[in-house]
Write an enzyme that holds these catalytic residues in place. Structure first.
Site, short mmCIF file in Angstrom:
data_model
loop_
_atom_site.label_atom_id
_atom_site.label_comp_id
_atom_site.label_asym_id
_atom_site.label_seq_id
_atom_site.Cartn_x
_atom_site.Cartn_y
_atom_site.Cartn_z
N GLU A 1 -24.31 91.38 26.96
CA GLU A 1 -22.97 91.95 26.76
C GLU A 1 -22.15 91.12 25.78
O GLU A 1 -21.46 91.66 24.90
CB GLU A 1 -22.24 92.05 28.10
CG GLU A 1 -22.82 93.08 29.04
CD GLU A 1 -22.26 92.98 30.45
OE1 GLU A 1 -22.32 93.99 31.18
OE2 GLU A 1 -21.78 91.89 30.84
N ASP B 1 -21.10 90.04 40.39
CA ASP B 1 -19.91 90.20 41.24
C ASP B 1 -19.66 88.94 42.07
O ASP B 1 -18.52 88.55 42.31
CB ASP B 1 -20.07 91.41 42.16
CG ASP B 1 -20.08 92.72 41.40
OD1 ASP B 1 -19.49 92.76 40.30
OD2 ASP B 1 -20.66 93.69 41.90
#
Length: 217
Positions: A104, A164
């Protein structure tokens, strides 16, 4: 609207692949929802220690919504940590920290080198950057300092939820009084614990404390 179905293929306790079925419904107009969220944030932000935005680019997060939330956070001096898909990275200028993975980060920066990507993102978004790199650990770009931290995983069973876990543990550490570098170390240990468990797992405070004591935290 259909709900996406995610099927994980596991062999001998380790995830091999994930298959996503059904086309997701992405709303074309969510101005009413956007307004409700802005009102909610503005009504409660004084009582929050930090904000976390996990943006999967499914249609909820807009440029206006992101910029309004960031403006409120800066006004009340609240930390804001963001994990976003590359297509919306430009929405999040002036935040505390962005946490992309290596692929990313390189897509956001438009380069094929993690070190270059981190520095480019810092400049583009005017924020600190934590690039997670799976089994290769993570790299923190804080101001002019760059530090690589090796992974704390002993054996990888399932990477589900690792990103997360990093974001949650890091944010909790920051609001508990740790500096950014210390918070990254804690989150690295937390991620190492969770990927050593099968399925989508959680990390307890006791597990984290024991791991930090046993592995140099």
């Amino acid at each position: 609207a259909p709900t996406i179905r995610k099927t994980r293929v596991v062999a001998r306790g380790q995830q091999l692949v994930r298959m996503d079925l059904n086309k997701e419904y992405i709303p074309s107009d969510n101005k009413q929802v956007e307004k409700k969220i802005i009102n909610f944030v503005n009504s409660h932000i004084k009582n929050w220690d930090a904000l976390v935005i996990s943006n999967y680019a499914k249609g909820l997060m807009t440029k206006k919504l992101a910029e309004t939330i960031i403006s409120s956070a800066r006004k009340y001096k609240k930390r804001i940590i963001v994990d976003t898909k590359p297509k919306h990275a430009s929405f999040f200028k002036g935040i505390t920290l962005i946490t992309p993975n290596d692929a990313e980060a390189m897509e956001i920066a438009g380069v094929d080198d993690v070190m270059k990507a981190g520095k480019i993102i810092q400049k583009k978004l005017n924020c600190n950057v934590l690039i997670t790199q799976g089994s290769r650990g993570m790299t923190l770009f804080e101001g002019k300092k760059v530090e690589w931290l090796p992974t704390k995983a002993r054996e990888v069973f399932d990477v589900s939820g690792a990103g997360d876990t990093v974001t949650a543990a890091l944010t909790l550490s920051l609001v508990s009084g740790l500096n950014l570098r210390q918070a990254v170390v804690v989150s690295n240990h937390a991620a190492g614990i969770v990927i050593g468990k099968r399925g989508t797992a959680v990390v307890s405070a006791k597990e984290l404390e024991n791991d930090l004591r046993a592995n140099g935290g």
